[in-house]
Design an enzyme around this catalytic site. Structure first.
Site, PDB file in Angstrom:
ATOM      1  N   LYS A  73       0.814  -1.311  -0.008  1.00  0.00           N
ATOM      2  CA  LYS A  73      -0.047   0.017  -0.049  1.00  0.00           C
ATOM      3  C   LYS A  73       0.858   1.223   0.032  1.00  0.00           C
ATOM      4  O   LYS A  73       0.681   2.303  -0.771  1.00  0.00           O
ATOM      5  CB  LYS A  73      -0.943  -0.071   1.124  1.00  0.00           C
ATOM      6  N   ASN A  74       2.081   1.293   0.903  1.00  0.00           N
ATOM      7  CA  ASN A  74       2.479   2.538   1.074  1.00  0.00           C
ATOM      8  C   ASN A  74       3.460   3.013   0.121  1.00  0.00           C
ATOM      9  O   ASN A  74       4.018   3.972  -0.186  1.00  0.00           O
ATOM     10  CB  ASN A  74       3.228   2.423   2.572  1.00  0.00           C
ATOM     11  N   ARG A 144      -4.337  10.087   3.271  1.00  0.00           N
ATOM     12  CA  ARG A 144      -3.368  11.056   3.893  1.00  0.00           C
ATOM     13  C   ARG A 144      -2.141  11.122   2.618  1.00  0.00           C
ATOM     14  O   ARG A 144      -1.531  12.302   2.667  1.00  0.00           O
ATOM     15  CB  ARG A 144      -2.792  10.085   5.133  1.00  0.00           C
ATOM     16  N   CYS A 168      -5.782   8.008   8.102  1.00  0.00           N
ATOM     17  CA  CYS A 168      -6.099   7.542   9.326  1.00  0.00           C
ATOM     18  C   CYS A 168      -5.513   8.738  10.534  1.00  0.00           C
ATOM     19  O   CYS A 168      -4.665   9.735  10.344  1.00  0.00           O
ATOM     20  CB  CYS A 168      -4.851   6.729   9.695  1.00  0.00           C
ATOM     21  N   ARG A 173      -0.444  15.028  12.666  1.00  0.00           N
ATOM     22  CA  ARG A 173       0.675  14.289  11.647  1.00  0.00           C
ATOM     23  C   ARG A 173       0.975  15.567  10.692  1.00  0.00           C
ATOM     24  O   ARG A 173       0.416  15.860   9.572  1.00  0.00           O
ATOM     25  CB  ARG A 173      -0.318  13.545  10.815  1.00  0.00           C
ATOM     26  N   PRO A 174       1.864  16.212  11.101  1.00  0.00           N
ATOM     27  CA  PRO A 174       2.528  17.464  10.523  1.00  0.00           C
ATOM     28  C   PRO A 174       3.159  17.151   8.928  1.00  0.00           C
ATOM     29  O   PRO A 174       3.630  16.167   8.857  1.00  0.00           O
ATOM     30  CB  PRO A 174       3.632  18.004  11.366  1.00  0.00           C
ATOM     31  N   ILE A 175       3.182  18.270   8.239  1.00  0.00           N
ATOM     32  CA  ILE A 175       4.005  18.027   7.013  1.00  0.00           C
ATOM     33  C   ILE A 175       4.861  19.175   6.698  1.00  0.00           C
ATOM     34  O   ILE A 175       5.297  19.739   5.887  1.00  0.00           O
ATOM     35  CB  ILE A 175       2.947  18.016   5.835  1.00  0.00           C
ATOM     36  N   ASP A 176       5.302  19.672   8.124  1.00  0.00           N
ATOM     37  CA  ASP A 176       6.567  20.740   7.842  1.00  0.00           C
ATOM     38  C   ASP A 176       7.451  20.340   7.007  1.00  0.00           C
ATOM     39  O   ASP A 176       8.163  21.302   6.338  1.00  0.00           O
ATOM     40  CB  ASP A 176       6.584  21.385   9.369  1.00  0.00           C
ATOM     41  N   ASP A 356       3.959   0.684  12.110  1.00  0.00           N
ATOM     42  CA  ASP A 356       2.652  -0.009  11.429  1.00  0.00           C
ATOM     43  C   ASP A 356       2.362  -1.474  11.855  1.00  0.00           C
ATOM     44  O   ASP A 356       1.323  -1.932  11.471  1.00  0.00           O
ATOM     45  CB  ASP A 356       2.706   0.159   9.976  1.00  0.00           C
ATOM     46  N   ARG A 448      -9.165   0.174   3.595  1.00  0.00           N
ATOM     47  CA  ARG A 448      -8.368   1.224   2.884  1.00  0.00           C
ATOM     48  C   ARG A 448      -6.794   0.559   3.031  1.00  0.00           C
ATOM     49  O   ARG A 448      -6.112   1.025   1.864  1.00  0.00           O
ATOM     50  CB  ARG A 448      -7.838   2.239   3.890  1.00  0.00           C
TER      51      ARG A 448
HETATM   52  C1  EPZ Z   1       4.355   6.898   6.412  1.00  0.00           C
HETATM   53  O1  EPZ Z   1       3.361   8.041   6.919  1.00  0.00           O
HETATM   54  C2  EPZ Z   1       3.229   5.697   6.520  1.00  0.00           C
HETATM   55  N1  EPZ Z   1       2.068   6.228   5.500  1.00  0.00           N
HETATM   56  C3  EPZ Z   1       2.675   5.519   7.730  1.00  0.00           C
HETATM   57  O2  EPZ Z   1       1.752   4.301   7.799  1.00  0.00           O
HETATM   58  C4  EPZ Z   1       3.909   5.299   8.904  1.00  0.00           C
HETATM   59  O3  EPZ Z   1       3.365   5.226  10.109  1.00  0.00           O
HETATM   60  C5  EPZ Z   1       4.869   6.295   8.742  1.00  0.00           C
HETATM   61  O4  EPZ Z   1       5.416   6.669   7.315  1.00  0.00           O
HETATM   62  C6  EPZ Z   1       5.945   5.965   9.546  1.00  0.00           C
HETATM   63  O5  EPZ Z   1       6.802   4.730   9.088  1.00  0.00           O
HETATM   64  C7  EPZ Z   1       2.484   6.275   4.127  1.00  0.00           C
HETATM   65  O6  EPZ Z   1       3.573   5.772   3.753  1.00  0.00           O
HETATM   66  C8  EPZ Z   1       1.639   6.914   3.474  1.00  0.00           C
HETATM   67  P1  EPZ Z   1       6.332  10.028   8.580  1.00  0.00           P
HETATM   68  P2  EPZ Z   1       4.454   9.517   6.995  1.00  0.00           P
HETATM   69  O7  EPZ Z   1       6.464  11.433   7.954  1.00  0.00           O
HETATM   70  O8  EPZ Z   1       5.136   9.502   5.693  1.00  0.00           O
HETATM   71  C9  EPZ Z   1       7.030  13.414  11.942  1.00  0.00           C
HETATM   72  C10 EPZ Z   1      -0.081   3.043   7.904  1.00  0.00           C
HETATM   73  O9  EPZ Z   1      -0.608   2.737   8.565  1.00  0.00           O
HETATM   74  N2  EPZ Z   1       6.890  14.261  11.118  1.00  0.00           N
HETATM   75  O10 EPZ Z   1       7.581   9.021   8.343  1.00  0.00           O
HETATM   76  O11 EPZ Z   1       3.380  10.457   7.255  1.00  0.00           O
HETATM   77  C11 EPZ Z   1       5.779  12.629  12.054  1.00  0.00           C
HETATM   78  O12 EPZ Z   1       4.835  13.357  13.080  1.00  0.00           O
HETATM   79  C12 EPZ Z   1       0.454   4.656   7.700  1.00  0.00           C
HETATM   80  O13 EPZ Z   1      -0.014   2.516   6.599  1.00  0.00           O
HETATM   81  C13 EPZ Z   1       7.283  15.576  11.367  1.00  0.00           C
HETATM   82  O14 EPZ Z   1       7.212  16.239  12.352  1.00  0.00           O
HETATM   83  O15 EPZ Z   1       5.215   9.469   8.224  1.00  0.00           O
HETATM   84  C14 EPZ Z   1       6.122  11.388  12.852  1.00  0.00           C
HETATM   85  O16 EPZ Z   1       6.449  11.314  14.343  1.00  0.00           O
HETATM   86  C15 EPZ Z   1       0.030   5.101   9.074  1.00  0.00           C
HETATM   87  N3  EPZ Z   1       7.129  16.492  10.110  1.00  0.00           N
HETATM   88  C16 EPZ Z   1       7.548  10.966  12.242  1.00  0.00           C
HETATM   89  O17 EPZ Z   1       7.807  12.320  11.648  1.00  0.00           O
HETATM   90  C17 EPZ Z   1       6.719  16.170   8.903  1.00  0.00           C
HETATM   91  O18 EPZ Z   1       6.758  17.008   8.123  1.00  0.00           O
HETATM   92  C18 EPZ Z   1       7.571   9.949  11.220  1.00  0.00           C
HETATM   93  O19 EPZ Z   1       6.528  10.553  10.228  1.00  0.00           O
HETATM   94  C19 EPZ Z   1       6.591  14.729   8.628  1.00  0.00           C
HETATM   95  C20 EPZ Z   1       6.731  13.861   9.602  1.00  0.00           C
END
Ligand code: EPZ
Length: 469
Positions: A73-74, A144, A168, A173-176, A356, A448
């Site tokens: 999926k991811n 997302r 989810c 869930r920031p994207i900064d 996950d 999903r």
């Molecule tokens: C991906 O989410 C996955 N989703 C998530 O899987 C998974 O839990 C996560 O990576 C961690 O492995 C997809 O691939 C679609 P991150 P993502 O950016 O990319 C912080 C599932 O169930 N962060 O690696 O959104 C954030 O808060 C889903 O399949 C910032 O601070 O996760 C977290 O603590 C749920 N600022 C950490 O980084 C940002 O701009 C990791 O998040 C981005 C993230």
């Protein structure tokens, strides 16, 4: 007094979540909530309708046999948006047949691309005539990963407008880091009314250090940077299998990305990308879910069509817990015929134990002998599902990022809710190990990310029925 009556669906929940309210507005447009009601199924089109389905599990059946894992999926949710960067048609194979993939196709079609399924798992995406650069809330709210359209559109058109992500819900869930990366490449980025707008005259390659390892930010920056001028370096990059898969697909499209799967990724910008044929990798998390299912039911399951290396952290943990793991070239056999031992699990980015799989392993630890500790290092708030697990009898104490779980002999069936995708998977696993009947509500979260979930489990000997409320 004259009243207008309108239907109000709370903003904080997707419009197909199921509940809505009737508002009465007087002539001064002052609104008063008069009643809550459930949105009827027929209110929406087939793929967007409010289907309140449940899974009913008759537990304590040993799982035995073989299960074939679907595409990741991811990886799919990154590769599909990447396809719009091509001036041509891409053929994507081994896509999982799940809601997130269908939602992304819907978005691509709304943007002006053409999606054609040649079979259930193979999709042709043709964006050769260009697409719009704006994806509104209506188009992307359910996923997302819609944030990947930002990187893809910005890369191709140097402008993108995309609604903030849905998906989810387990806390902030920031994207900064994504936006910081786009700015470093020279884009102006604005956030307004739930939309993110990014645009640039030119994107110029640069060096980007990630404060925190982020899968999404790594992929998004990679997408934008592969059509920037010059070289972009991402340091402290995420190394997850789906980061590598996306880079491999982009390289097949004519991009020049080196180092994906290591801490440092180098992207040499190119002017154009073309369509490509690509096969998505197997789903590490789906595979892990079935491996844990074998363990929790005292079963014997061959998990097929996987990359065993991706499962190392889970295999090591299951081995420590007394589960027998037998690795083959593209499959793993999981046999659980000894008493299960407690364990400590710390989630980390790849190659660490995946967050996950945290809810699923929590379900398993719930029925292992002794006291286990989980430390959730990736997400701040990923224990919301524990209240549901407690309904089945789990003994859990939570303190910040840590959860202490004292194993009990077995769960007892109850009615629980899938609070998110992986939480839903954990409820299935707990239900499989529970005495009596477990009812899982909010199945749409599970759909999903898990293809044919009850059919795959039932083929292994489970007894899961889907019912429509
Ligand atoms: C991906 O989410 C996955 N989703 C998530 O899987 C998974 O839990 C996560 O990576 C961690 O492995 C997809 O691939 C679609 P991150 P993502 O950016 O990319 C912080 C599932 O169930 N962060 O690696 O959104 C954030 O808060 C889903 O399949 C910032 O601070 O996760 C977290 O603590 C749920 N600022 C950490 O980084 C940002 O701009 C990791 O998040 C981005 C993230």
């Amino acid at each position: 007094m004259k009243f207008d009556v309108c239907i109000f669906v709370p903003k904080e929940q997707p419009y197909n979540r199921g509940m809505a309210s009737v508002l009465q507005c007087d002539t001064k447009r002052k609104a008063k909530k008069t009643m809550d009601f459930e949105i009827p199924r027929r209110f929406f089109g087939r793929n967007e309708c409010c289907i309140m389905e449940k899974l009913i599990i008759q537990g304590r059946r040993r799982l035995v046999g073989e299960v074939t894992i679907s595409g990741a999926k991811n990886a799919a949710v990154a590769v599909i948006p990447a396809a719009i960067m091509a001036e041509g048609t891409s053929t994507l194979e081994n896509l999982p047949a799940i809601e997130d993939v269908r939602s992304l196709c819907h978005t691509i079609e709304k943007l002006g691309g053409i999606c054609t399924y040649t079979d259930e798992h193979t999709l042709k995406i043709d964006c050769s005539n260009g697409t719009k650069h704006c994806a509104t809330f209506e188009e992307v709210q359910k996923i997302r990963a819609s944030y990947y359209f930002l990187g893809a559109l910005l890369g191709r058109y140097k402008k993108a407008e995309v609604a903030l992500p849905g998906g989810c819900n387990f806390g902030v869930r920031p994207i900064d880091l994504h936006l910081k990366g786009f700015r470093a490449l020279g884009a102006t980025v604005e956030e307004c009314d739930g939309m993110v707008r990014a645009y640039a005259e030119r994107l110029i390659g640069t060096s980007i250090y990630m404060d925190q390892v982020s899968v999404g930010a790594t992929i998004n920056i990679m997408l934008a940077a592969c059509m920037a001028e010059g070289i972009t370096t991402i340091e402290n990059a995420a190394k997850e299998p789906h980061v590598v898969d996306t880079a491999n697909y982009l390289n097949m499209m004519g991009a020049n990305i080196k180092g994906a799967g290591t801490d440092v990724i180098r992207i040499y910008g190119v002017e154009k990308l073309h369509g490509a044929q690509y096969t998505i990798i197997p789903d590490q998390i789906e595979a892990g879910t079935y491996m844990i299912a074998a363990a929790i039911t005292g079963g014997d399951v061959l998990v097929r069509n996987i990359i065993p290396k991706h499962m190392d952290s889970l295999s090591a943990k299951l081995d420590e817990m007394n589960v027998t793991i037998e690795e083959h070239d593209d499959s793993i056999r999981v046999t659980a015929n000894k008493p299960l031992q407690c364990a400590n699990v710390k989630t980390m980015s790849y190659p660490g134990f995946p967050t996950d799989l945290q809810p699923q392993i929590a379900a398993l630890l719930g029925v292992c002998k002794g006291k286990s500790v989980i430390t959730e290092n990736v997400w701040e708030n990923r224990y919301q599902y524990m209240d549901e697990l407690r309904k089945l009898g789990a003994q859990v104490e939570i303190d910040g990022r840590q959860a202490w779980i004292t194993g009990i002999p077995h769960f007892v069936g109850s009615c629980v809710c899938a609070t998110d995708l992986r939480a839903g998977a954990a409820m299935i696993l707990a239900g499989l190990a529970a005495e009596g009947e477990t009812i899982i509500e909010n199945v749409k979260y599970i759909d999903r990310g898990y293809e044919n979930v009850e059919h795959k489990f039932n083929a292994l000997g489970a007894d899961i029925t889907r019912v429509d409320e």
